[in-house]
Scaffold this motif. Structure first.
Motif, PDB file in Angstrom:
ATOM      1  N   THR A  86      31.502 -31.779  31.504  1.00  0.00           N
ATOM      2  CA  THR A  86      30.781 -30.561  32.099  1.00  0.00           C
ATOM      3  C   THR A  86      31.632 -29.033  32.760  1.00  0.00           C
ATOM      4  O   THR A  86      31.171 -28.169  31.858  1.00  0.00           O
ATOM      5  CB  THR A  86      29.752 -30.905  33.685  1.00  0.00           C
ATOM      6  OG1 THR A  86      31.164 -31.293  34.495  1.00  0.00           O
ATOM      7  CG2 THR A  86      29.212 -31.755  33.904  1.00  0.00           C
ATOM      8  N   THR A  87      33.131 -29.962  32.727  1.00  0.00           N
ATOM      9  CA  THR A  87      33.814 -28.071  32.678  1.00  0.00           C
ATOM     10  C   THR A  87      33.597 -27.733  31.752  1.00  0.00           C
ATOM     11  O   THR A  87      33.262 -26.379  31.983  1.00  0.00           O
ATOM     12  CB  THR A  87      35.005 -27.823  33.976  1.00  0.00           C
ATOM     13  OG1 THR A  87      34.991 -29.346  34.544  1.00  0.00           O
ATOM     14  CG2 THR A  87      35.863 -27.525  33.693  1.00  0.00           C
ATOM     15  N   PRO A  88      34.338 -28.162  30.079  1.00  0.00           N
ATOM     16  CA  PRO A  88      34.284 -26.879  29.546  1.00  0.00           C
ATOM     17  C   PRO A  88      33.006 -26.216  29.427  1.00  0.00           C
ATOM     18  O   PRO A  88      33.283 -25.247  28.626  1.00  0.00           O
ATOM     19  CB  PRO A  88      34.410 -27.983  28.066  1.00  0.00           C
ATOM     20  CG  PRO A  88      34.724 -29.569  29.191  1.00  0.00           C
ATOM     21  CD  PRO A  88      34.573 -29.145  29.632  1.00  0.00           C
ATOM     22  N   VAL A  89      32.177 -27.129  29.291  1.00  0.00           N
ATOM     23  CA  VAL A  89      30.604 -25.740  29.019  1.00  0.00           C
ATOM     24  C   VAL A  89      30.120 -25.373  30.645  1.00  0.00           C
ATOM     25  O   VAL A  89      29.670 -23.701  29.759  1.00  0.00           O
ATOM     26  CB  VAL A  89      29.308 -27.233  28.622  1.00  0.00           C
ATOM     27  CG1 VAL A  89      28.618 -26.873  28.845  1.00  0.00           C
ATOM     28  CG2 VAL A  89      29.447 -28.036  27.970  1.00  0.00           C
ATOM     29  N   PHE A  90      30.124 -25.343  31.992  1.00  0.00           N
ATOM     30  CA  PHE A  90      30.091 -24.924  32.521  1.00  0.00           C
ATOM     31  C   PHE A  90      30.833 -23.334  32.973  1.00  0.00           C
ATOM     32  O   PHE A  90      30.745 -22.368  33.212  1.00  0.00           O
ATOM     33  CB  PHE A  90      29.876 -25.161  33.905  1.00  0.00           C
ATOM     34  CG  PHE A  90      28.440 -26.572  34.369  1.00  0.00           C
ATOM     35  CD1 PHE A  90      28.002 -26.092  33.209  1.00  0.00           C
ATOM     36  CD2 PHE A  90      29.035 -27.411  34.733  1.00  0.00           C
ATOM     37  CE1 PHE A  90      27.140 -27.597  32.651  1.00  0.00           C
ATOM     38  CE2 PHE A  90      27.480 -28.518  34.820  1.00  0.00           C
ATOM     39  CZ  PHE A  90      26.853 -28.439  34.277  1.00  0.00           C
ATOM     40  N   GLY A  91      32.133 -24.258  33.137  1.00  0.00           N
ATOM     41  CA  GLY A  91      33.452 -22.477  32.907  1.00  0.00           C
ATOM     42  C   GLY A  91      34.457 -23.613  34.480  1.00  0.00           C
ATOM     43  O   GLY A  91      32.957 -25.046  34.708  1.00  0.00           O
ATOM     44  N   GLU A  92      35.129 -23.410  34.474  1.00  0.00           N
ATOM     45  CA  GLU A  92      36.210 -23.089  35.712  1.00  0.00           C
ATOM     46  C   GLU A  92      35.095 -23.220  37.082  1.00  0.00           C
ATOM     47  O   GLU A  92      34.462 -21.588  36.944  1.00  0.00           O
ATOM     48  CB  GLU A  92      37.270 -23.270  35.318  1.00  0.00           C
ATOM     49  CG  GLU A  92      37.824 -22.218  35.200  1.00  0.00           C
ATOM     50  CD  GLU A  92      38.189 -21.298  36.351  1.00  0.00           C
ATOM     51  OE1 GLU A  92      37.609 -21.263  37.649  1.00  0.00           O
ATOM     52  OE2 GLU A  92      37.549 -19.545  35.711  1.00  0.00           O
ATOM     53  N   GLY A  93      35.569 -23.430  37.878  1.00  0.00           N
ATOM     54  CA  GLY A  93      35.601 -23.682  39.611  1.00  0.00           C
ATOM     55  C   GLY A  93      34.507 -23.869  40.008  1.00  0.00           C
ATOM     56  O   GLY A  93      33.871 -22.819  41.056  1.00  0.00           O
ATOM     57  N   VAL A  94      33.000 -24.337  39.281  1.00  0.00           N
ATOM     58  CA  VAL A  94      31.715 -24.437  39.821  1.00  0.00           C
ATOM     59  C   VAL A  94      31.323 -25.844  39.478  1.00  0.00           C
ATOM     60  O   VAL A  94      32.293 -26.140  38.523  1.00  0.00           O
ATOM     61  CB  VAL A  94      30.951 -23.975  39.184  1.00  0.00           C
ATOM     62  CG1 VAL A  94      30.905 -21.885  39.362  1.00  0.00           C
ATOM     63  CG2 VAL A  94      30.581 -24.166  37.388  1.00  0.00           C
ATOM     64  N   VAL A  95      30.678 -26.296  40.228  1.00  0.00           N
ATOM     65  CA  VAL A  95      30.224 -28.071  40.524  1.00  0.00           C
ATOM     66  C   VAL A  95      30.924 -29.372  40.423  1.00  0.00           C
ATOM     67  O   VAL A  95      31.346 -29.900  41.236  1.00  0.00           O
ATOM     68  CB  VAL A  95      29.140 -27.875  38.798  1.00  0.00           C
ATOM     69  CG1 VAL A  95      28.258 -29.130  39.007  1.00  0.00           C
ATOM     70  CG2 VAL A  95      28.005 -26.721  38.952  1.00  0.00           C
ATOM     71  N   TYR A  96      31.725 -29.540  39.781  1.00  0.00           N
ATOM     72  CA  TYR A  96      32.597 -31.183  39.190  1.00  0.00           C
ATOM     73  C   TYR A  96      33.517 -30.472  39.506  1.00  0.00           C
ATOM     74  O   TYR A  96      35.184 -31.226  38.994  1.00  0.00           O
ATOM     75  CB  TYR A  96      31.788 -31.632  38.288  1.00  0.00           C
ATOM     76  CG  TYR A  96      30.641 -32.294  38.555  1.00  0.00           C
ATOM     77  CD1 TYR A  96      30.409 -33.385  40.060  1.00  0.00           C
ATOM     78  CD2 TYR A  96      29.708 -31.742  37.344  1.00  0.00           C
ATOM     79  CE1 TYR A  96      29.426 -33.123  39.961  1.00  0.00           C
ATOM     80  CE2 TYR A  96      28.808 -32.705  37.856  1.00  0.00           C
ATOM     81  CZ  TYR A  96      27.699 -33.141  38.764  1.00  0.00           C
ATOM     82  OH  TYR A  96      26.885 -33.566  39.234  1.00  0.00           O
ATOM     83  N   ASP A  97      34.021 -29.066  38.907  1.00  0.00           N
ATOM     84  CA  ASP A  97      35.421 -28.565  39.216  1.00  0.00           C
ATOM     85  C   ASP A  97      35.585 -27.827  39.898  1.00  0.00           C
ATOM     86  O   ASP A  97      37.410 -27.679  40.301  1.00  0.00           O
ATOM     87  CB  ASP A  97      35.436 -27.160  37.330  1.00  0.00           C
ATOM     88  CG  ASP A  97      36.882 -27.177  37.506  1.00  0.00           C
ATOM     89  OD1 ASP A  97      37.835 -27.813  37.123  1.00  0.00           O
ATOM     90  OD2 ASP A  97      37.155 -26.009  37.554  1.00  0.00           O
ATOM     91  N   VAL A  98      35.583 -28.741  41.273  1.00  0.00           N
ATOM     92  CA  VAL A  98      35.861 -28.012  43.053  1.00  0.00           C
ATOM     93  C   VAL A  98      35.873 -29.388  43.561  1.00  0.00           C
ATOM     94  O   VAL A  98      35.212 -30.332  43.828  1.00  0.00           O
ATOM     95  CB  VAL A  98      34.989 -27.165  43.676  1.00  0.00           C
ATOM     96  CG1 VAL A  98      35.158 -25.882  42.513  1.00  0.00           C
ATOM     97  CG2 VAL A  98      33.214 -27.116  43.024  1.00  0.00           C
ATOM     98  N   PRO A  99      36.299 -28.903  44.495  1.00  0.00           N
ATOM     99  CA  PRO A  99      36.125 -30.679  45.586  1.00  0.00           C
ATOM    100  C   PRO A  99      34.933 -30.640  46.466  1.00  0.00           C
ATOM    101  O   PRO A  99      33.864 -29.611  45.987  1.00  0.00           O
ATOM    102  CB  PRO A  99      37.550 -30.168  47.049  1.00  0.00           C
ATOM    103  CG  PRO A  99      38.394 -29.181  46.209  1.00  0.00           C
ATOM    104  CD  PRO A  99      36.681 -28.559  44.943  1.00  0.00           C
TER     105      PRO A  99
END
Ligand code: HEM
Length: 478
Positions: A86-99
């Motif tokens: 998901t991170t490459p698609v949504f972008g960093e800092g949101v959803v599963y790229d954060v605690p």
């Protein structure tokens, strides 16, 4: 041999496979439900299989659903199971790229934009998009004809979600270069990406370029909104709602993270709603009587002259809502819910302990199609839901086998449960109900000679009907 002779009673049974690294990857990937049901017959509700070197323990049945959805934060992690996709698609800092605690705050922010007030405004916008698309489509010329749903519905759900949740700028941009960007980003959501997310395939490069360009587009909108706000202007859409949020630790949500949340919302809703809309239309086309009853219900609720659709009245369309619920029972778009195990977990009511580093997998679609919980489970029968009331969490529902609590131990959980539960459920219901009602107001449906409900295709991440999903239609008002 060692494992056979000295079987460790704390380890769930291992599904037989010939090749160590590949394990059951192909069987699971091609036909997940056949695979799960075969293994369940052989091993019971809990078993381990290998998927490209990963040790996956499936936990089936309502108890398995509860075990996976209710996993404690110290025991399981969703972000470690999904982030690489998901991170490459949504972008960093949101959803599963954060605690997880930040995800919980972000979900709360996004939920503020999903209120009854917004839903009321969305219904006419969705109707407009459906009617407009049908008018422009080459597949709906003349009084009767056939149409490939696989070509039409992806655009339909994208346009309706864009016009409502994303705002007018995004919907208008989809008539231009944004459509190609969306397509490139969307192509980054495949099983190949799941397995090799950072590999420099051309598709991954296009995905990354699309992500950056789309994020910029959203950030420009935020900038314009800020300027407008300084002039005292007011908007009331999702971007506006996310713009001025602050985390509990005092950090402001940045414009980039607003952009990435918007992309996450677009992607989370698009595949799930697109698959569900297509399955709904395919199933009702298979039962022309049902289409008649749905039309009669529209006339009962909205009057013989069919007054414009309205949010409050859609809730009175019981059959319409049961058709949606039944479709999600047989075709929950997400067939596998995954978590990475962080510390050894004892599986409820068994001797099994799942070690850290393994994955647990829930598949509520298996219990939703189990005759233990639903009579004649493979039949598409919206009437089985008559008298079952609303689906609020915690409510007891009688599935015909005694009362079952609706919490996380339910056999029917198309929107998940627990801390990762879907925030888009109400929006999806409004979108699906409005599209379906508009559709039955416009068309009688059926199948062209030799066609019928297609088989599911599981080779994308979502359970989609096989292409082209042809239906036949007759306009009510040619
Ligand atoms: C989570 C299903 C539509 C946004 C989930 C989960 C499921 C699900 C099963 C739980 C995933 C997990 O536990 O790992 C569906 C279905 C939909 C739908 C069946 C439509 C028919 C939407 C829409 C949106 C959305 C329209 C956005 C507007 C989300 C978000 C999460 C989520 C933000 C939270 C992820 C998390 O906390 O880990 N959805 N969804 N979904 N969904 Fe949906």
């Amino acid at each position: 041999l060692n494992q056979l002779l000295f079987k460790d009673p704390t380890k769930p049974p291992m599904v037989f496979h010939y090749f160590p690294f590949f394990g059951s990857t192909i069987r699971y990937g091609m036909e997940p439900y056949v695979f799960f049901q075969d293994c369940q017959k052989k091993h019971g509700d809990v078993f381990t299989y290998i998927m490209l070197g990963r040790k996956m323990t499936a936990c089936l049945g309502p108890k398995g659903n509860d075990f996976v959805f209710n996993g404690k934060l110290s025991d399981v992690s969703a972000e470690e199971a999904y982030s690489h996709l998901t991170t490459p698609v949504f972008g960093e800092g949101v959803v599963y790229d954060v605690p997880n605690n930040i995800l919980m705050e972000q979900k709360k922010f996004m939920k503020f934009g999903l209120t009854v007030e917004t839903f009321k405004a969305y219904v006419p916008l969705i109707v407009e998009q459906v009617e407009d698309l049908v008018k422009r489509s080459k597949y709906f010329k003349g009084p009767r004809g056939t149409a490939p749903l696989s070509n039409i519905i992806p655009e339909l759900t994208l346009f309706t979600a864009a016009r409502t949740l994303q705002g007018k700028e995004i919907r208008d941009a989809l008539d231009g270069s944004f459509a190609g960007l969306f397509h490139d980003l969307d192509s980054g959501f495949t099983p190949t990406n799941f397995l090799f997310p950072w590999f420099p395939f051309p598709a991954n490069k296009r995905r990354d370029h699309a992500q950056r360009t789309m994020a910029k587009f959203y950030m420009n909108i935020v900038k314009k909104r800020r300027a407008a706000a300084a002039d005292g202007a007011e908007h009331s859409d999702m971007i506006w709602n996310l713009m001025d949020r602050t985390y509990k630790d005092g950090r402001k949500v940045s414009d980039r993270h607003v952009a990435h949340m918007m992309i996450a919302l677009l992607m989370a809703g698009q595949h799930t709603s697109m698959a569900t809309t297509t399955w709904i239309l395919l199933h009702i086309a298979d039962q022309p009587e049902l289409v008649k009853e749905l039309f009669a219900e529209q006339q009962r609720v909205f009057g013989k002259d069919l007054a414009p659709l309205a949010y409050e009245k859609l809730a009175e369309c019981t059959l319409l809502n049961h058709v949606i619920r039944e479709t999600l029972r047989i075709h929950p778009p997400l067939h596998s819910i995954m978590r990475k195990v962080k510390s050894p977990m004892h599986v409820t009511d068994t001797n099994f302990v799942i070690p850290a580093g393994h994955y647990i997998l829930g598949a509520p679609g298996v219990s939703a199609m189990d005759e233990k919980y639903f009579k004649n489970p493979l039949a598409f029968d919206p009437f089985r839901w008559v008298g079952q009331g609303a689906e609020d969490e915690g409510e007891k529902i009688d599935f015909g086998f005694g009362m079952i609590s609706k919490g996380t131990a339910s056999p029917y959980l198309p929107f998940g449960a627990g801390r990762h539960r879907c925030i888009g459920e109400q929006f999806a219901n409004v979108q699906l109900a409005t599209i379906l009602a508009t559709w039955v107001r416009m068309f009688e449906l059926g199948y062209p000679e030799g066609c019928g409900v297609p088989k599911p295709d599981y080779t994308s991440m979502i359970a989609l009907p096989a292409q082209p999903s042809m239906i036949s239609w007759i306009k009510r008002d040619p």
